[in-house]
Every structure is written in structure tokens, then in C-alpha cells.
Design a protein around this motif. Structure first.
Motif, mmCIF file in Angstrom:
data_model
loop_
_atom_site.group_PDB
_atom_site.id
_atom_site.type_symbol
_atom_site.label_atom_id
_atom_site.label_comp_id
_atom_site.label_asym_id
_atom_site.label_seq_id
_atom_site.Cartn_x
_atom_site.Cartn_y
_atom_site.Cartn_z
ATOM 1 N N GLU A 155 1.047 -1.373 0.118
ATOM 2 C CA GLU A 155 0.043 -0.194 -0.062
ATOM 3 C C GLU A 155 0.821 1.342 -0.026
ATOM 4 O O GLU A 155 0.682 2.177 -0.639
ATOM 5 C CB GLU A 155 -0.856 -0.155 1.251
ATOM 6 N N GLN A 156 2.048 1.109 0.810
ATOM 7 C CA GLN A 156 3.031 2.303 0.950
ATOM 8 C C GLN A 156 3.548 2.541 -0.579
ATOM 9 O O GLN A 156 3.772 3.612 -0.773
ATOM 10 C CB GLN A 156 3.915 2.176 2.108
ATOM 11 N N SER A 157 3.868 1.612 -1.179
ATOM 12 C CA SER A 157 4.559 2.041 -2.266
ATOM 13 C C SER A 157 3.757 1.731 -3.553
ATOM 14 O O SER A 157 4.372 2.158 -4.755
ATOM 15 C CB SER A 157 5.551 0.659 -2.494
ATOM 16 N N GLY A 158 2.656 1.616 -3.335
ATOM 17 C CA GLY A 158 1.583 1.644 -4.434
ATOM 18 C C GLY A 158 1.816 0.409 -5.361
ATOM 19 O O GLY A 158 1.447 0.616 -6.417
ATOM 20 N N THR A 162 1.464 -6.251 -7.143
ATOM 21 C CA THR A 162 2.791 -6.987 -7.291
ATOM 22 C C THR A 162 2.815 -7.844 -6.010
ATOM 23 O O THR A 162 3.371 -8.937 -6.096
ATOM 24 C CB THR A 162 3.934 -6.141 -7.607
ATOM 25 N N ILE A 163 2.800 -6.937 -4.886
ATOM 26 C CA ILE A 163 2.957 -7.662 -3.615
ATOM 27 C C ILE A 163 1.976 -8.787 -3.329
ATOM 28 O O ILE A 163 2.514 -9.754 -2.756
ATOM 29 C CB ILE A 163 2.554 -6.526 -2.352
ATOM 30 N N TYR A 164 0.822 -8.617 -3.690
ATOM 31 C CA TYR A 164 -0.216 -9.711 -3.570
ATOM 32 C C TYR A 164 0.149 -11.132 -4.104
ATOM 33 O O TYR A 164 0.097 -12.045 -3.809
ATOM 34 C CB TYR A 164 -1.501 -9.180 -3.752
ATOM 35 N N ALA A 298 11.971 -8.781 -0.945
ATOM 36 C CA ALA A 298 11.687 -8.194 -2.332
ATOM 37 C C ALA A 298 10.600 -7.407 -2.181
ATOM 38 O O ALA A 298 10.367 -6.412 -3.022
ATOM 39 C CB ALA A 298 11.224 -9.288 -3.323
ATOM 40 N N ALA A 299 9.646 -7.326 -0.939
ATOM 41 C CA ALA A 299 8.475 -6.460 -0.962
ATOM 42 C C ALA A 299 9.030 -5.088 -0.455
ATOM 43 O O ALA A 299 8.263 -4.118 -0.188
ATOM 44 C CB ALA A 299 7.639 -7.091 0.006
#
Length: 419
Positions: A155-158, A162-164, A298-299
Motif C-alpha cells: 500500500e505504501q509503495s503503490g 505485485t505484492i499480492y 523483495a517487498a
């Protein structure tokens, strides 16, 4: 306002229960094939819903109802269920579907009442402006700190999409690894239980029949036969005490293991010393460590925090303490590969891969490769263990049951020899 929202969510859920669930396959705006489940009053209505979302349906069918009405109730939510919805969220976000709508669609299409309720709560809070990570933290039983921290990082990196995707891969790999370990443990335990039951039946019901026959012989019985008859007499008289003792010990040990950190640590240390099983669990712990650290690093999670998450996810007290020691030394300025070498528990190959990753600036990529290697080794070890145990267990069963049969027929053989 919150009460009104809750009532609206409840009405929505009641409406969902009256609708049919359809399984659909289609293509999104990017030409990517996707699929899912959605409730609707008819196939026409469902296709209209999909087209509004930019999805061209290619195949739609009604979901079959469970036999005798089973399977559609409020089943407990398992880690496997969380892994599945995580992959669904990653897929929907990748297809360009908004987050709130994604949670809503997955919730409505789920056949588990508890999961629908959970996702309805998350959707309600999301709609009111609360970040997804905070919504998930309200359900710590299903979403742990690592999961929520990764979502917060996205959420912070927008880059939540990708994170999910990375979280979904991590959860799927973790569940697959857990399944392999269970497979390795379940087979021998199940066979041992069956062997115990069969032996108990023979001793309690079959041996007494032979004992009555032997009493009419009036001759002295062989020592082996007398030994088996003695065990049979004991089990006939005190079987309930033995059964109660087994259940009591199992209950007390399970309770103590859950409540005592010292006992858990002792069990974890000793279980690694077991032949074959210990080696398997070591490989599994290394795979969890590498996979967790790779995913968190990586996140964009700081290395110190990532190591703390990896320590908690290792699944073994020995590796947990070692990873926390690595974390302490890394926080003081030492390179991670040197800190890992000082622990003297990580394999050389893992340390060398981490060193290459630190030199090239691709630690997450190297750790991902390490995780893949060790997950494959765990898979091979489970297959090898199963192949090794099958003849061994059959031999043990043959000795036990064959020994009982020999003990019962020895007096008959002796009488035949005398005659």
C-alpha cells in the motif's frame, strides 16, 4: 453509521444465499485468461456483470450443489483457504479490478459462510476508507503480522498488485511444504496405529481362544507362549487403564507443549537429531527461512524486520534462535552471510548463495533460488522416506503378528512332534 453498514452487509449476505453460484471462465481487457465464481439470479445476469468489469465470458456453468447438502456450511477457515483467496485477490488485481470490488466479488462467490462473513467485514471497512492492512489486522487468527506487514508495504509503495502476487506465491509454497511434512509424518503414524489395534485385537480376543485349548493339553507350555499369554491376560484385565493412560498422556503432553515454550524448544532440538526425519525437518526449516526472507526483502521490508519475520516462520526453535542471532549481528553491521556462518547451522550452499546475492545486490533472488532447491529436496526426501518406510513397516508388522501366530502354534507343534 457502522450499525447501518453492518445491517446492509447482512442484507447483502442474505441476498447472496438466495442466488445461485456460477463458475465462469473468460478473458480480461489485457487478453489474459481468468476465472472465478460469482452469485447471480441467472447466467444472463452473470454475463452482464462480467462485461461491466471488462471481462468477456467464454464459459459459464452453474456450480454443483454438495451431495446431501453437505459442504456448504460454516466450515472453519484454514490456512489453505487463506492461500486460495490470496491468489484470487492477486489475480483480480492483476486483471485491473478495483480492490473493494475484488473483495466483494470473492466474498460473494465463496461457499463458506465464515469466509463470506470475514470478507464482508473487510469490504465494509475498506469502503469506509480504512487501509486494507488495518482491516486484515482485525482478524489476526487468519492474517498474521507477516501477511499484514507485506500488504502495508504494498500500500505504501503503490504496488499492491505485485505484492499480492508475491504473498500468494509465498502462502502457496508454505502450504505445499506443510503438506509434504504432514505426508511424511502421517503415513508411519497411521500404520503404527493400525498395527497396535490389530495386535490388541489378537491379544484380547484370539489368544484367549487358544488359551482354552491349551488348558486341556495338561502339558507345560513353551516360555514364548506363556509370555504372550501373560500379555494377553494383562490386556484383558487392564486394557481400559492402558487406553486411559495413552489418552491422558497425549492430552497432558499436547497441553504442556502448547503452553510451555521450554518444552517446545526441547522437542524441536531433539527432533532434529532423529535419523531421516531430522534431516527432512532441517531442509524444511531452511526452505521456510529462505522463502520468507526472499518474499519480505523483495517487498521492500527492511532486512532487520525481514529477519524477525523469517525467525517466526522457520517452524523450529533451533533455527528461530539462530536467525535471531543473525539479526542481532546484522543490526550491528556484519554481513548476513558471515553472521549465518557464525551460527554453524546453515548449509554452506545457502551461505554461499547469500554471499553472492549480497555482492550482486540480488539477495531476494538468490534466496528464492535457495528456497526452490530446498523445497524440491524436501519433496524428494518425503518420497524417499515413504519408499524406505513401506518395507520397514511391513517387516515390523510381519514380525509382531507372525510372532503371535508362532507363539500360539508352538504347543501344537510340540505335541505333534511327541506323537
Amino acid at each position: 453509521m457502522a450499525i447501518t453498514t453492518t445491517k446492509k452487509s447482512a442484507k447483502k449476505l442474505n441476498k447472496v444465499k438466495e442466488q445461485e453460484i456460477f463458475i465462469w471462465h473468460g478473458v480480461n481487457r489485457k487478453g489474459k485468461k481468468i476465472n472465478g465464481e460469482l452469485p447471480a439470479n441467472s447466467i444472463i445476469e452473470l454475463k452482464a456483470q462480467l462485461r461491466k468489469q471488462g471481462i468477456t465470458p467464454s464459459r459459464v456453468k452453474k456450480k454443483a450443489k454438495p451431495l446431501f447438502g453437505l459442504g456448504g456450511g460454516d466450515k472453519a477457515i484454514t490456512p489453505g483457504d487463506i492461500a486460495v483467496i490470496t491468489r484470487q485477490i492477486a489475480t483480480m488485481l492483476g486483471a485491473g479490478v478495483p480492490l473493494v470490488q475484488t473483495i466483494q466479488m470473492i466474498g460473494k462467490g465463496h461457499d463458506n459462510g465464515k469466509m463470506r462473513k470475514l470478507l464482508a467485514d473487510v469490504e465494509s471497512k475498506l469502503s469506509s476508507g480504512i487501509p486494507l492492512s488495518d482491516c486484515l489486522r482485525d482478524h489476526p487468527l487468519y492474517f498474521d503480522d507477516l501477511y499484514c506487514d507485506l500488504v502495508a508495504s504494498g500500500e505504501q509503495s503503490g504496488s499492491l498488485e505485485t505484492i499480492y502476487g508475491r504473498i500468494a506465491t509465498y502462502k502457496e509454497k508454505a502450504e505445499a511444504l506443510k503438506s509434504k511434512i504432514k505426508k511424511a509424518m502421517t503415513y508411519p503414524i497411521a500404520v503404527c496405529i493400525i498395527a497396535f489395534v490389530v495386535t490388541s485385537i489378537l491379544l484380547i480376543f484370539v489368544v484367549p481362544v487358544f488359551q482354552e485349548v491349551f488348558s486341556s493339553f495338561g502339558a507345560e507350555l513353551p516360555a514364548f507362549t506363556l509370555f504372550v499369554i501373560g500379555i494377553s491376560d494383562f490386556m484383558q484385565s487392564y486394557w481400559y487403564l492402558g487406553l486411559a493412560g495413552i489418552f491422558t498422556f497425549s492430552f497432558l503432553f499436547k497441553r504442556a507443549h502448547r503452553n510451555s515454550l521450554k518444552l517446545r524448544d526441547t522437542v524441536d532440538k531433539n527432533i532434529l537429531k532423529l535419523p531421516v526425519i531430522g534431516n527432512l525437518l532441517e531442509k524444511a526449516a531452511v526452505a521456510r527461512y529462505a522463502r520468507t526472507l526472499s518474499t519480505t526483502f523483495a517487498a521492500g521490508v527492511p532486512l532487520i524486520d525481514a529477519l524477525a519475520s523469517a525467525a517466526g516462520a522457520s517452524g523450529n526453535a533451533v533455527f528461530r534462535d539462530a536467525i535471531l542471532e543473525v539479526r542481532t549481528e546484522v543490526s550491528s553491521g556484519m554481513q548476513m552471510n558471515l553472521a549465518m556462518r557464525n551460527c554453524k547451522i546453515f548449509p554452506d550452499m545457502v551461505i554461499q548463495m547469500v554471499a553472492i546475492g549480497e555482492e550482486s545486490g540480488a539477495v531476494d533472488d538468490m534466496l528464492s533460488k535457495v528456497a526452490n532447491v530446498y523445497e524440491q529436496q524436501v519433496d524428494d526426501a518425503v518420497d524417499g522416506l515413504t519408499a524406505l518406510l513401506e518395507p520397514l513397516i511391513m517387516a515390523v508388522l510381519g514380525v509382531v503378528i507372525g510372532g503371535l501366530i508362532i507363539a500360539m502354534y508352538l504347543p501344537i507343534f510340540q505335541i505333534g512332534a511327541i506323537v
